[in-house]
Motif scaffolding. Structure first.
Motif, mmCIF file in Angstrom:
data_model
loop_
_atom_site.group_PDB
_atom_site.id
_atom_site.type_symbol
_atom_site.label_atom_id
_atom_site.label_comp_id
_atom_site.label_asym_id
_atom_site.label_seq_id
_atom_site.Cartn_x
_atom_site.Cartn_y
_atom_site.Cartn_z
ATOM 1 N N ASP A 1 0.818 -1.218 0.000
ATOM 2 C CA ASP A 1 0.000 0.000 0.000
ATOM 3 C C ASP A 1 0.848 1.262 0.000
ATOM 4 O OD1 ASP A 1 -2.184 -1.558 0.008
ATOM 5 O OD2 ASP A 1 -2.627 -1.354 2.151
ATOM 6 N N ASP A 2 1.833 1.292 0.897
ATOM 7 C CA ASP A 2 2.626 2.517 1.076
ATOM 8 C C ASP A 2 3.514 2.833 -0.118
ATOM 9 O OD1 ASP A 2 1.506 2.680 3.495
ATOM 10 O OD2 ASP A 2 3.349 2.652 4.672
ATOM 11 N N ASN A 3 3.956 1.794 -0.805
ATOM 12 C CA ASN A 3 4.970 2.013 -1.836
ATOM 13 C C ASN A 3 4.456 1.788 -3.253
ATOM 14 O OD1 ASN A 3 7.518 2.405 -0.102
ATOM 15 N ND2 ASN A 3 6.569 0.568 0.745
ATOM 16 N N ASN A 4 3.202 1.427 -3.331
ATOM 17 C CA ASN A 4 2.605 1.213 -4.641
ATOM 18 C C ASN A 4 3.444 0.241 -5.488
ATOM 19 O OD1 ASN A 4 0.693 1.539 -6.591
ATOM 20 N ND2 ASN A 4 1.722 3.305 -7.551
ATOM 21 N N VAL A 5 3.772 -0.867 -4.871
ATOM 22 C CA VAL A 5 4.584 -1.875 -5.560
ATOM 23 C C VAL A 5 3.901 -3.235 -5.415
ATOM 24 C CG1 VAL A 5 6.040 -2.259 -3.520
ATOM 25 C CG2 VAL A 5 6.921 -2.856 -5.761
ATOM 26 N N THR A 6 4.011 -4.044 -6.446
ATOM 27 C CA THR A 6 3.431 -5.392 -6.375
ATOM 28 C C THR A 6 4.420 -6.327 -5.693
ATOM 29 O OG1 THR A 6 2.325 -4.943 -8.460
ATOM 30 C CG2 THR A 6 2.446 -7.259 -7.770
ATOM 31 N N ILE A 7 3.955 -6.956 -4.637
ATOM 32 C CA ILE A 7 4.830 -7.910 -3.927
ATOM 33 C C ILE A 7 4.105 -9.252 -3.889
ATOM 34 C CG2 ILE A 7 6.113 -8.398 -1.811
ATOM 35 C CD1 ILE A 7 5.997 -5.430 -1.125
ATOM 36 N N PRO A 8 4.431 -10.149 -4.822
ATOM 37 C CA PRO A 8 3.711 -11.425 -4.854
ATOM 38 C C PRO A 8 4.025 -12.286 -3.624
ATOM 39 C CG PRO A 8 5.468 -11.390 -6.507
ATOM 40 C CD PRO A 8 5.424 -10.035 -5.898
ATOM 41 N N LEU A 9 2.964 -12.796 -3.040
ATOM 42 C CA LEU A 9 3.122 -13.668 -1.872
ATOM 43 C C LEU A 9 2.275 -14.909 -2.089
ATOM 44 C CD1 LEU A 9 4.111 -14.052 1.109
ATOM 45 C CD2 LEU A 9 1.996 -12.953 1.830
ATOM 46 N N ASP A 10 2.876 -16.042 -1.863
ATOM 47 C CA ASP A 10 2.172 -17.325 -1.931
ATOM 48 C C ASP A 10 1.606 -17.654 -3.313
ATOM 49 O OD1 ASP A 10 2.784 -17.953 0.663
ATOM 50 O OD2 ASP A 10 0.960 -17.079 1.491
ATOM 51 N N ARG A 11 2.304 -17.232 -4.352
ATOM 52 C CA ARG A 11 1.909 -17.719 -5.675
ATOM 53 C C ARG A 11 2.110 -19.226 -5.708
ATOM 54 N NH1 ARG A 11 4.862 -14.598 -10.376
ATOM 55 N NH2 ARG A 11 3.869 -16.308 -11.504
ATOM 56 N N GLU A 12 1.268 -19.916 -6.434
ATOM 57 C CA GLU A 12 1.346 -21.382 -6.428
ATOM 58 C C GLU A 12 2.456 -21.918 -7.320
ATOM 59 O OE1 GLU A 12 -2.459 -23.107 -7.143
ATOM 60 O OE2 GLU A 12 -3.302 -22.235 -5.323
ATOM 61 N N GLN A 13 2.803 -21.156 -8.341
ATOM 62 C CA GLN A 13 3.893 -21.552 -9.238
ATOM 63 C C GLN A 13 4.754 -20.328 -9.521
ATOM 64 O OE1 GLN A 13 4.323 -24.809 -10.997
ATOM 65 N NE2 GLN A 13 3.044 -25.376 -9.263
ATOM 66 N N ALA A 14 6.050 -20.490 -9.500
ATOM 67 C CA ALA A 14 6.943 -19.392 -9.883
ATOM 68 C C ALA A 14 8.316 -19.982 -10.147
ATOM 69 C CB ALA A 14 7.024 -18.345 -8.774
ATOM 70 N N ASP A 15 9.027 -19.330 -11.024
ATOM 71 C CA ASP A 15 10.380 -19.821 -11.322
ATOM 72 C C ASP A 15 11.341 -19.566 -10.170
ATOM 73 O OD1 ASP A 15 9.545 -20.621 -13.787
ATOM 74 O OD2 ASP A 15 10.273 -18.842 -14.848
ATOM 75 N N ILE A 16 11.055 -18.473 -9.458
ATOM 76 C CA ILE A 16 12.020 -18.067 -8.430
ATOM 77 C C ILE A 16 11.336 -17.892 -7.076
ATOM 78 C CG2 ILE A 16 13.668 -16.274 -7.752
ATOM 79 C CD1 ILE A 16 13.954 -15.580 -10.724
ATOM 80 N N LEU A 17 11.900 -18.545 -6.079
ATOM 81 C CA LEU A 17 11.479 -18.288 -4.696
ATOM 82 C C LEU A 17 12.461 -17.280 -4.111
ATOM 83 C CD1 LEU A 17 9.797 -18.983 -2.107
ATOM 84 C CD2 LEU A 17 11.579 -20.663 -1.587
ATOM 85 N N VAL A 18 11.935 -16.135 -3.700
ATOM 86 C CA VAL A 18 12.799 -15.144 -3.054
ATOM 87 C C VAL A 18 12.614 -15.263 -1.545
ATOM 88 C CG1 VAL A 18 13.365 -12.699 -2.854
ATOM 89 C CG2 VAL A 18 12.621 -13.612 -5.053
ATOM 90 N N THR A 19 13.700 -15.321 -0.829
ATOM 91 C CA THR A 19 13.629 -15.474 0.626
ATOM 92 C C THR A 19 14.080 -14.170 1.299
ATOM 93 O OG1 THR A 19 15.855 -16.369 0.725
ATOM 94 C CG2 THR A 19 14.067 -17.949 0.433
ATOM 95 N N ILE A 20 13.819 -14.080 2.589
ATOM 96 C CA ILE A 20 14.069 -12.835 3.322
ATOM 97 C C ILE A 20 14.787 -13.158 4.634
ATOM 98 C CG2 ILE A 20 12.992 -10.650 3.989
ATOM 99 C CD1 ILE A 20 10.340 -11.702 2.916
ATOM 100 N N SER A 21 15.473 -12.173 5.128
ATOM 101 C CA SER A 21 16.047 -12.308 6.469
ATOM 102 C C SER A 21 15.099 -11.640 7.452
ATOM 103 C CB SER A 21 17.420 -11.614 6.492
ATOM 104 O OG SER A 21 17.636 -11.018 7.746
#
Lengths: 220, 445
Positions: free
Chosen positions: B190-210
């Motif tokens: 909301d604050d940054n007007n950016v799409t942040i995909p979460l829990d997509r069922e299929q994706a080429d890349i899993l991005v992880t976080i600290s």
């Protein structure tokens, strides 16, 4: 025992026992290490299997990396004087070469006695300096144990007795030579059981880390 | 009074917080557990290392703790003395002789308690000692093995054990639970007007976080999303596998380390990921890139890269284009990513693409000084004054470059820099490489 019998004793049964202990001891220690579980690394290597890096590190770690030279190079140089002097004395002296020829059939030209004595003297001096460092450095005092001092003594004695024999110091030549050979025998026999075994282990430990870091593409 | 539970094994029990012991085990039980763990960990590699040491003391000269204090107890190989003692007395080929002649005494509980400070407070696992050792001994691997025993014995500093236990319980060491992540992503979107995909069922890349990023530097999450969207990658965060920080590895908790690793692996498998991207976190890189497959028991069916490696790849492929940022910058190579991880060139490719005036620290990347916060040390508050002392080395190294901007690719280093900046009223702030890239994305035409 007189000089002749000490000499015979040192050249004969003691030498044979020392050689047996040397060979058996090295084998025992290596088998004891390599019989343990071998860790398996399933990670995908970045840069090959790491074998090349392992071999490279066996050589490259013989000299400190640039980052550390200011703090360690001076003692490395002293250590090299000891090691190189020792190697020259062992491998360059004609009677030693004859012994090796009798045992293995291998031979090479020897160096003049004066050169050997000079190398042995430098080596002994460096060894004394290293002992002084061990006794005065708080880090080394903290780390040192029986093995460090005993191995030092066993490395130093053949040098001193060898020089004494060469220069005819200490009276009866046969006795001094016998004691020199005896000191060498004891050094051989002790090698696998103390830190002097690093002459063998060095290649394995360097190679292991070199390979592990190499497959990661990390600096070695 | 607060209480804690010992997470691993049958000794789970309540014990008071504050004595840096976990569980209600007797001293004999603690010792027995530590020794059992030590013996279980010995293998040909550790044996070679423990046999090869010639007590030359050179590792001290590479260790920031010794260099800054001159105290010989901080000599790296001395920090693993109990495990060395156990090996020589019980496992090594000469063990019968050591016992016969009394050359190695049995490890005692007092020694283990005394060594807690050396194994945890004063070792960041930075690996400088490995690079100086003439025998090539990888001392950090021995420290980790010793920490396994300490964890089993319930002898971990409470400050480190707390987040470790929390990671087992909640899936994140710093309270960045699945719910917290979802809320963070919702407000960041909301604050940054950016799409942040979460829990997509299929994706080429899993991005992880600290978790450090989730809790302290959430702008990093936005930055990662911006960059991934700019590239046009098929990617997602997953609430069932996001936390890459592996505090369990740092405390010596093998079971927890494996659980944390498996969460990421299972999430990647669930979406058929071809690539897992690890965040700006040094130990995450070490735990997953280099130890992940071993935890899994076979090669991973996807590739694993650090975010800086991925960005460099995308630059080369022409899918990532950057504006120029010609400021003078210096880069702090995180120990676990560069010296022990092998990622040294990728961040420099990014600086080149930015057209930055990169002023390298001396020495780096191999001999770079650690920030002082790795290995879990940043969490241990009783070690703060020692950590600040070694941070001086790092500050000096940064100052010597004369660069205007300090950049790193590890949020744990960043946290340590922030703390040091605050403590010393220093005028330098550490910045994130990914955020720097996100701030300089070229317009798509």
């Amino acid at each position: 025992m007189n000089g002749a019998s000490v000499l015979d004793f040192a050249r004969g049964p003691v030498f044979e026992i020392a050689l047996a202990m040397l060979i058996f001891g090295i084998a025992w220690r290596l088998v004891g290490i390599f019989a343990l579980r071998r860790p398996v690394d399933y990670s995908e290597p970045r840069a090959g299997t790491g074998w090349g890096s392992g071999l490279r590190m066996i050589v490259s770690r013989s000299w400190p990396r640039r980052e550390f030279r200011e703090r360690v190079l001076h003692w490395d140089i002293v250590s090299y004087i000891f090691h190189v002097g020792y190697a020259v004395a062992i491998l360059g002296y004609v009677p030693h070469i004859m012994l090796i020829r009798n045992l293995t059939g291998l031979q090479w030209p020897g160096l003049p006695g004066g050169v050997i004595a000079f190398a042995a003297g430098l080596s002994a001096g460096a060894l004394l300096a290293l002992l002084g460092h061990r006794l005065t450095s708080p880090v080394l005092r903290r780390l040192s144990n029986f093995d460090d001092y005993f191995s030092w003594l066993l490395a130093f004695t053949p040098l001193v007795t060898g020089l004494m024999a060469y220069y005819g110091i200490g009276g009866n030549y046969q006795m001094v030579l016998g004691l020199h050979i005896l000191a060498g025998d004891i050094l051989f026999a002790w090698l696998p059981f103390g830190k002097i075994m690093h002459v063998i282990l060095l290649a394995f430990s360097r190679g292991t880390t070199g390979a592990a870091y190499g497959r990661r593409g990390a600096p070695i | 009074m607060n209480t804690t539970t010992l997470g691993a094994g049958p000794g789970a029990a309540r014990a008071p917080v504050g004595d840096n012991k976990q569980g209600s085990l007797s001293d004999a039980e603690r010792l027995d557990r530590a020794m059992t763990s030590f013996l279980r960990d010995f293998n040909t590699t550790s044996a070679l290392y423990l046999e090869a040491c010639v007590h030359c003391g050179q590792c001290a000269e590479a260790c920031q703790y010794y260099v800054q204090t001159g105290d010989p107890k901080y000599t790296p190989i001395w920090k693993v003395e109990p495990i060395k003692q156990a090996y020589k007395r019980l496992t090594g080929p000469l063990a019968p002789l050591y016992r016969l002649f009394g050359l190695k005494k049995a490890v005692t509980i007092e020694e283990l308690e005394q060594w807690q400070e050396l194994l945890y407070d004063s070792c960041t696992l930075c690996g400088r000692c490995t690079l100086v050792c003439p025998m090539g001994i990888d001392i950090p691997s021995l420290v980790l093995a010793a920490r396994h025993g300490m964890q089993e014995a319930g002898l971990v500093p409470d400050d480190l054990w707390g987040p470790t236990e929390r990671a087992r319980r909640e899936g994140s060491p710093l309270g960045a639970t699945k719910q917290v992540l979802k809320e963070r992503i919702a407000w960041l979107t909301d604050d940054n007007n950016v799409t942040i995909p979460l829990d997509r069922e299929q994706a080429d890349i899993l991005v992880t976080i600290s978790s450090v990023e989730i809790m302290k530097y959430p702008q990093s999450i936005t930055a990662m999303a911006r960059v991934m969207n700019h590239i046009g990658a098929s990617w997602t965060f997953r609430s069932d596998g996001y936390e890459a920080t592996n505090f369990n590895m740092l405390s010596g908790d093998r079971t927890g380390q494996r659980e944390a690793t498996m969460r990421l692996i299972n999430a990647a498998l669930a979406i058929n990921a071809k690539t897992v991207i690890l965040p700006e976190c040094g130990h995450a890189y070490q735990a997953f890139r280099w130890a992940g497959a071993t935890m899994y028991g076979r090669p991973l069916p996807f590739r694993v890269v650090h975010i800086s490696e991925y960005l460099a790849e995308e630059l080369r492929a022409g899918r990532l284009s950057l504006k120029s940022d010609a400021r003078s910058m210096t880069f702090h190579d995180p120990c676990q990513i560069a010296r022990r991880g092998g990622v040294t060139e990728a961040p420099r490719e990014i600086f080149r693409a930015l057209g930055a005036d990169l002023r390298e620290m001396g020495p780096t990347p191999a001999g770079n000084w650690c920030c002082g916060g790795g290995g879990g040390v940043i969490t241990i508050h009783r070690a703060d004054s020692l950590r600040h002392r070694v941070f001086h080395l790092k500050m000096q190294q940064v100052e010597d470059t004369g660069a205007a901007l300090l950049v790193s690719s590890c949020s744990n280093c960043r946290l340590t820099f922030d703390d040091g900046q605050d403590f010393f009223h220093w005028d330098k702030t550490a910045h994130s490489l990914v955020e720097l890239v996100a701030d300089n994305l070229a317009e798509r035409h």
